[in-house]
Design a protein around this motif. Structure first.
Motif, PDB file in Angstrom:
ATOM      1  N   GLY A 116       1.265 -66.355 -68.249  1.00  0.00           N
ATOM      2  CA  GLY A 116       0.158 -66.033 -67.366  1.00  0.00           C
ATOM      3  C   GLY A 116       0.159 -64.574 -66.967  1.00  0.00           C
ATOM      4  N   ILE A 117      -0.676 -64.276 -66.000  1.00  0.00           N
ATOM      5  CA  ILE A 117      -0.777 -62.912 -65.487  1.00  0.00           C
ATOM      6  C   ILE A 117      -0.234 -62.876 -64.068  1.00  0.00           C
ATOM      7  N   LEU A 118       0.178 -61.696 -63.629  1.00  0.00           N
ATOM      8  CA  LEU A 118       0.699 -61.547 -62.276  1.00  0.00           C
ATOM      9  C   LEU A 118       0.261 -60.216 -61.694  1.00  0.00           C
ATOM     10  N   GLY A 119       0.204 -60.172 -60.392  1.00  0.00           N
ATOM     11  CA  GLY A 119      -0.099 -58.951 -59.662  1.00  0.00           C
ATOM     12  C   GLY A 119       0.562 -59.027 -58.306  1.00  0.00           C
ATOM     13  N   GLY A 120       0.949 -57.886 -57.770  1.00  0.00           N
ATOM     14  CA  GLY A 120       1.606 -57.936 -56.479  1.00  0.00           C
ATOM     15  C   GLY A 120       1.766 -56.577 -55.832  1.00  0.00           C
ATOM     16  N   ILE A 121       2.368 -56.626 -54.650  1.00  0.00           N
ATOM     17  CA  ILE A 121       2.697 -55.431 -53.895  1.00  0.00           C
ATOM     18  C   ILE A 121       4.130 -55.567 -53.393  1.00  0.00           C
ATOM     19  N   GLY A 122       4.728 -54.452 -53.070  1.00  0.00           N
ATOM     20  CA  GLY A 122       6.080 -54.490 -52.544  1.00  0.00           C
ATOM     21  C   GLY A 122       6.527 -53.120 -52.096  1.00  0.00           C
ATOM     22  N   PHE A 123       7.790 -53.055 -51.726  1.00  0.00           N
ATOM     23  CA  PHE A 123       8.391 -51.768 -51.366  1.00  0.00           C
ATOM     24  C   PHE A 123       9.882 -51.827 -51.634  1.00  0.00           C
ATOM     25  N   THR A 124      10.456 -50.664 -51.823  1.00  0.00           N
ATOM     26  CA  THR A 124      11.911 -50.529 -51.878  1.00  0.00           C
ATOM     27  C   THR A 124      12.307 -49.458 -50.873  1.00  0.00           C
ATOM     28  N   GLN A 125      13.525 -49.589 -50.387  1.00  0.00           N
ATOM     29  CA  GLN A 125      14.078 -48.635 -49.422  1.00  0.00           C
ATOM     30  C   GLN A 125      15.472 -48.258 -49.892  1.00  0.00           C
ATOM     31  N   ASN A 126      15.719 -46.960 -50.058  1.00  0.00           N
ATOM     32  CA  ASN A 126      17.051 -46.489 -50.427  1.00  0.00           C
ATOM     33  C   ASN A 126      17.984 -46.676 -49.242  1.00  0.00           C
ATOM     34  N   LEU A 127      19.166 -47.226 -49.514  1.00  0.00           N
ATOM     35  CA  LEU A 127      20.202 -47.452 -48.495  1.00  0.00           C
ATOM     36  C   LEU A 127      21.517 -46.911 -49.028  1.00  0.00           C
ATOM     37  N   GLY A 128      21.729 -45.614 -48.952  1.00  0.00           N
ATOM     38  CA  GLY A 128      22.933 -45.009 -49.520  1.00  0.00           C
ATOM     39  C   GLY A 128      22.896 -45.110 -51.033  1.00  0.00           C
ATOM     40  N   ALA A 130      22.621 -47.911 -52.648  1.00  0.00           N
ATOM     41  CA  ALA A 130      21.923 -49.147 -52.994  1.00  0.00           C
ATOM     42  C   ALA A 130      20.443 -49.017 -52.631  1.00  0.00           C
ATOM     43  N   ARG A 131      19.685 -49.992 -53.088  1.00  0.00           N
ATOM     44  CA  ARG A 131      18.263 -50.031 -52.766  1.00  0.00           C
ATOM     45  C   ARG A 131      17.896 -51.486 -52.468  1.00  0.00           C
ATOM     46  N   ALA A 132      17.178 -51.705 -51.382  1.00  0.00           N
ATOM     47  CA  ALA A 132      16.707 -53.045 -51.017  1.00  0.00           C
ATOM     48  C   ALA A 132      15.196 -53.050 -51.100  1.00  0.00           C
ATOM     49  N   GLY A 133      14.645 -54.219 -51.378  1.00  0.00           N
ATOM     50  CA  GLY A 133      13.202 -54.295 -51.482  1.00  0.00           C
ATOM     51  C   GLY A 133      12.662 -55.679 -51.233  1.00  0.00           C
ATOM     52  N   LEU A 134      11.363 -55.713 -51.030  1.00  0.00           N
ATOM     53  CA  LEU A 134      10.645 -56.956 -50.828  1.00  0.00           C
ATOM     54  C   LEU A 134       9.365 -56.878 -51.654  1.00  0.00           C
ATOM     55  N   GLU A 135       9.067 -57.982 -52.360  1.00  0.00           N
ATOM     56  CA  GLU A 135       7.884 -58.013 -53.210  1.00  0.00           C
ATOM     57  C   GLU A 135       7.164 -59.336 -53.014  1.00  0.00           C
ATOM     58  N   VAL A 136       5.849 -59.266 -52.980  1.00  0.00           N
ATOM     59  CA  VAL A 136       5.011 -60.462 -52.931  1.00  0.00           C
ATOM     60  C   VAL A 136       4.087 -60.380 -54.138  1.00  0.00           C
ATOM     61  N   ASN A 137       4.124 -61.418 -54.971  1.00  0.00           N
ATOM     62  CA  ASN A 137       3.215 -61.410 -56.114  1.00  0.00           C
ATOM     63  C   ASN A 137       2.576 -62.776 -56.318  1.00  0.00           C
ATOM     64  N   TYR A 138       1.441 -62.731 -56.971  1.00  0.00           N
ATOM     65  CA  TYR A 138       0.706 -63.943 -57.305  1.00  0.00           C
ATOM     66  C   TYR A 138       0.760 -64.117 -58.815  1.00  0.00           C
ATOM     67  N   ARG A 139       1.109 -65.326 -59.238  1.00  0.00           N
ATOM     68  CA  ARG A 139       1.165 -65.643 -60.664  1.00  0.00           C
ATOM     69  C   ARG A 139       0.091 -66.676 -60.975  1.00  0.00           C
ATOM     70  N   MET A 170       0.303 -73.739 -63.457  1.00  0.00           N
ATOM     71  CA  MET A 170       1.118 -73.248 -62.346  1.00  0.00           C
ATOM     72  C   MET A 170       0.515 -71.953 -61.815  1.00  0.00           C
ATOM     73  N   ASN A 171      -0.035 -72.027 -60.612  1.00  0.00           N
ATOM     74  CA  ASN A 171      -0.541 -70.861 -59.903  1.00  0.00           C
ATOM     75  C   ASN A 171       0.237 -70.796 -58.600  1.00  0.00           C
ATOM     76  N   ASN A 172       0.913 -69.689 -58.355  1.00  0.00           N
ATOM     77  CA  ASN A 172       1.769 -69.660 -57.183  1.00  0.00           C
ATOM     78  C   ASN A 172       1.950 -68.260 -56.627  1.00  0.00           C
ATOM     79  N   LEU A 173       2.372 -68.232 -55.392  1.00  0.00           N
ATOM     80  CA  LEU A 173       2.706 -67.003 -54.680  1.00  0.00           C
ATOM     81  C   LEU A 173       4.226 -66.926 -54.618  1.00  0.00           C
ATOM     82  N   SER A 174       4.779 -65.784 -54.990  1.00  0.00           N
ATOM     83  CA  SER A 174       6.230 -65.599 -54.962  1.00  0.00           C
ATOM     84  C   SER A 174       6.597 -64.502 -53.980  1.00  0.00           C
ATOM     85  N   ILE A 175       7.655 -64.732 -53.223  1.00  0.00           N
ATOM     86  CA  ILE A 175       8.201 -63.706 -52.335  1.00  0.00           C
ATOM     87  C   ILE A 175       9.613 -63.435 -52.821  1.00  0.00           C
ATOM     88  N   ILE A 176       9.875 -62.178 -53.154  1.00  0.00           N
ATOM     89  CA  ILE A 176      11.152 -61.820 -53.782  1.00  0.00           C
ATOM     90  C   ILE A 176      11.854 -60.775 -52.941  1.00  0.00           C
TER      91      ILE A 176
END
Length: 181
Positions: A116-128, A130-139, A170-176
């Motif tokens: 299928g296809i997917l699209g989403g938004i998110g962000f990453t933040q540098n932490l020394g 390492a890098r942490a992030g949160l993403e929300v996408n729709y599949r 399967m159509n779903n919203l994912s939070i990563i």
């Protein structure tokens, strides 16, 4: 700011539930009835291969982004669990029908791959370092996942619970949540 292509293989488990019930009653006395209820939980497990083009909107330690792409999934396991309950009011008293549970592998009733296809938004933040992030996408799944060739083949689900699957995708919203070290 930056444009990148990402391939992030993953293991995913999807669950969906539904139910149905049947009522039989005596045509001469509607108080004499039997009601049977089926609660069905399905679990599909996949190895997923999503590929996306990501555009980071800002540069710096905080990086919001937009993502568009597609995915291909390979079915690993498919299971359906049916919980049956009922009430018998036809035998002269309110009798609860004993609860039964049925667990059936349904790999042959689900197509072996999904895409299928997917699209989403998110962000990453540098932490020394390492890098942490949160993403929300729709599949949005494109194919019908029901294996139509097996839909009416007699098995425990059809004869025991009258469960014939509908066509579905399967159509779903994912939070990563991600941590990159």
């Amino acid at each position: 700011r930056g444009l990148s292509v990402n391939l992030l293989p993953s293991y995913a488990s999807y669950r969906y539930d539904y139910g149905n019930s049947f009522r039989w009653y005596d045509s001469e006395d509607a108080n004499k009835q039997v009601i049977t209820t089926y609660n069905i939980a399905s679990r599909l497990q996949y190895v997923e291969l999503p590929i996306g083009v990501k555009y980071e909107i800002l540069s710096g330690p905080f990086k919001p982004y937009v993502l568009i792409g597609g995915y291909y999934s390979i079915l690993v396991d498919a299971l359906k669990k049916v919980n049956t309950t009922g009430i018998d009011q036809a035998s002269g008293a309110d009798s609860e029908i004993s609860v039964t549970e049925l667990s059936v592998g349904v790999d042959d009733r689900i197509k072996p791959s999904n895409y299928g296809i997917l699209g989403g938004i998110g962000f990453t933040q540098n932490l020394g370092n390492a890098r942490a992030g949160l993403e929300v996408n729709y599949r949005h799944g494109l194919p019908n996942l029901d294996n139509g060739e097996m839909k009416f083949i007699d098995n425990q689900l059809i004869t025991g619970t009258y469960d014939v699957p509908d066509d579905f995708s399967m159509n779903n919203l994912s939070i990563i949540f991600q941590v990159i070290i």
